[in-house]
Design a protein around this motif. Structure first.
Motif, PDB file in Angstrom:
ATOM      1  N   CYS A  76       0.858  -1.183   0.000  1.00  0.00           N
ATOM      2  CA  CYS A  76       0.000   0.000   0.000  1.00  0.00           C
ATOM      3  C   CYS A  76       0.896   1.235   0.000  1.00  0.00           C
ATOM      4  O   CYS A  76       1.604   1.499   0.976  1.00  0.00           O
ATOM      5  CB  CYS A  76      -0.904  -0.007   1.231  1.00  0.00           C
ATOM      6  N   VAL A  77       0.886   1.990  -1.087  1.00  0.00           N
ATOM      7  CA  VAL A  77       1.738   3.170  -1.233  1.00  0.00           C
ATOM      8  C   VAL A  77       0.913   4.413  -0.915  1.00  0.00           C
ATOM      9  O   VAL A  77      -0.186   4.595  -1.441  1.00  0.00           O
ATOM     10  CB  VAL A  77       2.329   3.263  -2.657  1.00  0.00           C
ATOM     11  N   ASP A  78       1.447   5.258  -0.038  1.00  0.00           N
ATOM     12  CA  ASP A  78       0.740   6.440   0.421  1.00  0.00           C
ATOM     13  C   ASP A  78       0.247   7.293  -0.741  1.00  0.00           C
ATOM     14  O   ASP A  78       0.939   7.459  -1.750  1.00  0.00           O
ATOM     15  CB  ASP A  78       1.667   7.275   1.313  1.00  0.00           C
ATOM     16  N   GLU A  79      -0.966   7.857  -0.584  1.00  0.00           N
ATOM     17  CA  GLU A  79      -1.588   8.618  -1.663  1.00  0.00           C
ATOM     18  C   GLU A  79      -0.781   9.837  -2.092  1.00  0.00           C
ATOM     19  O   GLU A  79      -0.950  10.353  -3.185  1.00  0.00           O
ATOM     20  CB  GLU A  79      -2.999   9.059  -1.260  1.00  0.00           C
ATOM     21  N   SER A  80       0.128  10.310  -1.220  1.00  0.00           N
ATOM     22  CA  SER A  80       0.949  11.464  -1.578  1.00  0.00           C
ATOM     23  C   SER A  80       2.012  11.105  -2.611  1.00  0.00           C
ATOM     24  O   SER A  80       2.546  11.984  -3.293  1.00  0.00           O
ATOM     25  CB  SER A  80       1.618  12.041  -0.335  1.00  0.00           C
ATOM     26  N   GLY A  81       2.311   9.808  -2.726  1.00  0.00           N
ATOM     27  CA  GLY A  81       3.300   9.383  -3.710  1.00  0.00           C
ATOM     28  C   GLY A  81       4.663   9.988  -3.479  1.00  0.00           C
ATOM     29  O   GLY A  81       5.322  10.453  -4.413  1.00  0.00           O
ATOM     30  N   GLY A  82       5.117  10.003  -2.234  1.00  0.00           N
ATOM     31  CA  GLY A  82       6.390  10.624  -1.898  1.00  0.00           C
ATOM     32  C   GLY A  82       7.568   9.951  -2.581  1.00  0.00           C
ATOM     33  O   GLY A  82       7.696   8.723  -2.598  1.00  0.00           O
ATOM     34  N   SER A  83       8.436  10.762  -3.170  1.00  0.00           N
ATOM     35  CA  SER A  83       9.627  10.237  -3.842  1.00  0.00           C
ATOM     36  C   SER A  83      10.868  10.931  -3.313  1.00  0.00           C
ATOM     37  O   SER A  83      10.785  11.949  -2.619  1.00  0.00           O
ATOM     38  CB  SER A  83       9.518  10.421  -5.358  1.00  0.00           C
ATOM     39  N   LEU A  84      12.020  10.371  -3.620  1.00  0.00           N
ATOM     40  CA  LEU A  84      13.279  10.933  -3.161  1.00  0.00           C
ATOM     41  C   LEU A  84      13.690  12.085  -4.070  1.00  0.00           C
ATOM     42  O   LEU A  84      13.623  11.975  -5.301  1.00  0.00           O
ATOM     43  CB  LEU A  84      14.358   9.864  -3.138  1.00  0.00           C
ATOM     44  N   SER A  85      14.095  13.179  -3.463  1.00  0.00           N
ATOM     45  CA  SER A  85      14.484  14.355  -4.247  1.00  0.00           C
ATOM     46  C   SER A  85      15.704  14.046  -5.107  1.00  0.00           C
ATOM     47  O   SER A  85      16.579  13.255  -4.723  1.00  0.00           O
ATOM     48  CB  SER A  85      14.793  15.528  -3.311  1.00  0.00           C
ATOM     49  N   GLY A  86      15.744  14.636  -6.282  1.00  0.00           N
ATOM     50  CA  GLY A  86      16.875  14.451  -7.183  1.00  0.00           C
ATOM     51  C   GLY A  86      16.831  13.178  -7.982  1.00  0.00           C
ATOM     52  O   GLY A  86      17.809  12.816  -8.640  1.00  0.00           O
ATOM     53  N   THR A  87      15.703  12.449  -7.924  1.00  0.00           N
ATOM     54  CA  THR A  87      15.584  11.199  -8.688  1.00  0.00           C
ATOM     55  C   THR A  87      14.456  11.338  -9.692  1.00  0.00           C
ATOM     56  O   THR A  87      13.295  11.451  -9.327  1.00  0.00           O
ATOM     57  CB  THR A  87      15.294  10.011  -7.755  1.00  0.00           C
ATOM     58  N   SER A  88      14.786  11.325 -10.955  1.00  0.00           N
ATOM     59  CA  SER A  88      13.770  11.415 -12.000  1.00  0.00           C
ATOM     60  C   SER A  88      14.224  10.762 -13.293  1.00  0.00           C
ATOM     61  O   SER A  88      13.583  10.918 -14.331  1.00  0.00           O
ATOM     62  CB  SER A  88      13.411  12.886 -12.269  1.00  0.00           C
ATOM     63  N   SER A  89      15.325  10.017 -13.250  1.00  0.00           N
ATOM     64  CA  SER A  89      15.855   9.376 -14.457  1.00  0.00           C
ATOM     65  C   SER A  89      15.413   7.927 -14.522  1.00  0.00           C
ATOM     66  O   SER A  89      15.231   7.267 -13.488  1.00  0.00           O
ATOM     67  CB  SER A  89      17.384   9.450 -14.464  1.00  0.00           C
ATOM     68  N   ASN A  90      15.253   7.422 -15.722  1.00  0.00           N
ATOM     69  CA  ASN A  90      14.871   6.039 -15.934  1.00  0.00           C
ATOM     70  C   ASN A  90      16.086   5.144 -15.756  1.00  0.00           C
ATOM     71  O   ASN A  90      16.743   4.734 -16.707  1.00  0.00           O
ATOM     72  CB  ASN A  90      14.263   5.861 -17.323  1.00  0.00           C
ATOM     73  N   VAL A  91      16.412   4.864 -14.506  1.00  0.00           N
ATOM     74  CA  VAL A  91      17.546   3.998 -14.172  1.00  0.00           C
ATOM     75  C   VAL A  91      16.976   2.651 -13.741  1.00  0.00           C
ATOM     76  O   VAL A  91      16.296   2.560 -12.722  1.00  0.00           O
ATOM     77  CB  VAL A  91      18.394   4.608 -13.036  1.00  0.00           C
ATOM     78  N   ASN A  92      17.248   1.616 -14.513  1.00  0.00           N
ATOM     79  CA  ASN A  92      16.616   0.325 -14.266  1.00  0.00           C
ATOM     80  C   ASN A  92      16.916  -0.207 -12.864  1.00  0.00           C
ATOM     81  O   ASN A  92      18.031  -0.144 -12.365  1.00  0.00           O
ATOM     82  CB  ASN A  92      17.087  -0.697 -15.300  1.00  0.00           C
TER      83      ASN A  92
END
Length: 369
Positions: free
Chosen positions: A318-334
């Motif tokens: 169950c992933v929180d509805e805010s969809g929190g992600s780590l700052s500085g991460t937005s690249s398609n790194v497998n």
């Protein structure tokens, strides 16, 4: 002269007239000594009792008037202060335990709402003016603090917020218990909040981390997800430098769905936090619903997620509805890939197509008691 003084004076006059009648009756019956005694004992007691009674009635009227004059916490609703239950003056006893269903005996220290808003101090008038003051609601736990309270018989503890756009909100203070005492011991529990770097309500952060799992294209390694600490600690005595072929692997996990929940966070690494809930004993993940059964408290809610059907098995989380992600991460790194989960209903068997809808993304909630 105010209303309170008028009541007191009237009560004194009433008691005096009554006492005078008693004296005349005694004198008339040749009992002057008893008449004086009556003045000393009965009349004085009548005066005191009437004053106390009228003062209490005026105090009650004053509290009601405060409630009527109070600017509504929510437009269209007038605060009601009738039937307030009274408790000790101490604003906080350091415990989150309470027993009444409306939480009016709550004396804990929670000072934020489930939406993350900080509570306004009860003795402050900014950003929201109000009359919910300690002197107007004595023994209700109000004071020079911003802890959630229920001084006016609302549905539960609440507070004015420091957000000028949101006058007030209810608080999440957990569930009432049968008994609160020094001997009360709660086992508590630990859970992972996926998609967020903090813990909700009165839960405490054990640590923040990075959602991690197996590489999306492999069949081996573990099938479960881990909240990997931000800073590891290695055992230098057994570390083998370099990459070895006979090892399992652990990768970061990214939001990967191109549509639906968290599509705007695609390719962002998923944040996580490990939370300690000390004041409740059990919990479960409620798949397919974003609320909790009656009597249960919702820790957080969001969307059911897992790996894509095309790759190896992982788990549903169950992933929180805010969809929190780590700052500085937005690249398609497998690495690991996280997708929303759809229900697949079957007519005549399996998951029923009523009320489930084929292809709808499923919600979820973490519930505790």
């Amino acid at each position: 002269m105010n209303v309170k003084h008028a009541f007191i004076i009237c009560s004194l006059l009433f008691a005096s007239i009554t006492s005078g009648a008693l004296v005349k009756n005694k004198v008339k019956n040749n009992q002057p000594e008893e008449a004086v005694s009556e003045i000393t004992e009965e009349a004085t007691n009548d005066i005191v009792n009437n004053v106390e009674m009228k003062t209490a009635e005026v105090d009650e009227i004053s509290r009601d008037n405060v409630d009527v004059d109070e600017i509504s916490r929510e437009d269209g609703n007038v605060d009601q202060g009738i039937g307030i239950q009274r408790y000790d003056e101490e604003p906080s006893d350091g415990s989150e335990c309470y027993t009444l269903t409306d939480g009016s005996d709550y004396r804990g220290t929670i000072s934020t709402t489930p939406n993350g808003r900080t509570c306004q101090q009860w003795t402050n008038q900014s950003p929201h003016q109000h009359t919910m003051l300690p002197e107007n609601y004595p023994n209700s736990g109000l004071g020079d603090h911003n802890y959630c309270r229920n001084p006016d018989n609302a549905a539960g503890p609440w507070c004015y917020t420091t957000d000028p756009a949101q006058r007030w909100e209810y608080c999440d203070v957990g569930s009432p218990r049968t008994k609160c005492s020094d001997e009360t011991v709660l086992a508590g529990f630990v859970y992972t909040r996926w998609g967020h770097s903090s813990c909700p309500g009165n839960a405490k952060v054990v640590y923040n981390g990075i959602m991690s799992g197996k590489y999306y294209g492999t069949g081996g390694s573990g099938s479960n997800y881990l909240c990997l600490p931000e800073i590891p600690k290695y055992d230098d005595n057994v570390v083998v430098h370099g990459t070895q072929s006979d090892r399992a692997s652990l990768y970061h996990v990214q939001f990967y769905g191109s549509t639906g929940p968290f599509a705007s966070n695609r390719y962002h690494d998923v944040a996580c936090s490990v939370c300690l809930q000390e004041y409740r004993n059990n919990h479960f993940m409620y798949p397919g619903r974003d609320d909790c059964p009656n009597g249960w408290t919702r820790e957080y809610y969001g969307y059911l997620m897992s790996a894509d059907d095309s790759y190896g098995t992982t788990e549903y989380v169950c992933v929180d509805e805010s969809g929190g992600s780590l700052s500085g991460t937005s690249s398609n790194v497998n690495g690991g890939q996280l997708y929303p989960v759809e229900s697949k209903c079957v007519t005549g068997g399996g998951i029923p197509c009523a009320p489930y809808v084929d292809g709808y993304e499923l919600t979820c909630a973490i519930c505790s008691i």
